[in-house]
Design a protein around this motif. Sequence first.
Motif, short mmCIF file in Angstrom:
data_model
loop_
_atom_site.label_atom_id
_atom_site.label_comp_id
_atom_site.label_asym_id
_atom_site.label_seq_id
_atom_site.Cartn_x
_atom_site.Cartn_y
_atom_site.Cartn_z
N LEU A 34 -48.86 20.52 8.31
CA LEU A 34 -50.13 20.88 8.92
C LEU A 34 -50.80 21.91 8.02
CD1 LEU A 34 -52.12 20.78 11.30
CD2 LEU A 34 -50.75 22.56 12.40
N GLU A 77 -57.02 18.01 13.20
CA GLU A 77 -56.04 18.76 12.42
C GLU A 77 -55.91 18.04 11.07
OE1 GLU A 77 -53.15 20.21 16.07
OE2 GLU A 77 -52.47 18.60 14.75
N TRP A 132 -53.46 17.19 8.15
CA TRP A 132 -52.06 17.09 7.72
C TRP A 132 -52.05 16.49 6.32
CZ3 TRP A 132 -47.79 18.19 10.91
CH2 TRP A 132 -48.10 18.53 12.24
#
Length: 180
Positions: A154, A172, A174
């Motif tokens: 992450l 998010e 990643w």
Amino acid sequence: MSDDLERYLTSGPRVGLRPFTAEDAGEFTARAEESRELHRPWLFPPRTTEAYAAYAGALTDDPTRAGFLVCEHAEGGAIAGFVNINNIVRGAFRSGALGYGAFAHAAGRGLLTEALGLVLAYAFGPMELHRLEANIQPGNTASRALVRRAGFRLEGFSPAMLFIDGAWRDHERWAITACS
């Protein structure tokens, strides 16, 4: 069986990866329609022949994109899902952004986990990429678990990053690199 294996770019114990073709339109769109409930609100793969033709065409004709159908060996090559690398940048960056999905009949069986491992090896090998990124909506727990299993880390949070299903959605970020 050896003829089946020859059509794959790369293959694992249960799945093989091959390019999208025009002949896959019927099966792909039927699988996308069957998987509509599974994919919403995260993913909107093409569900008509016309939409599939545009989608597959972009993946095969655009050098900044690469598309892989995930096909099951045990099911005679049935399409189980897909993994795409988008926004491929060469030069010093050598990076791309992932998009992927399993179809409902294949979900939860580890097939996409195997396929993602094959894509990583192919991207970091023959494609000579260095970094892959997956942008995932925070509530998509299955997708977050998939990239975690594959070794992604992450890296951050991007508010209102992508326009999906009529709204700007948080994501998010990643990522994984060839040297991870």
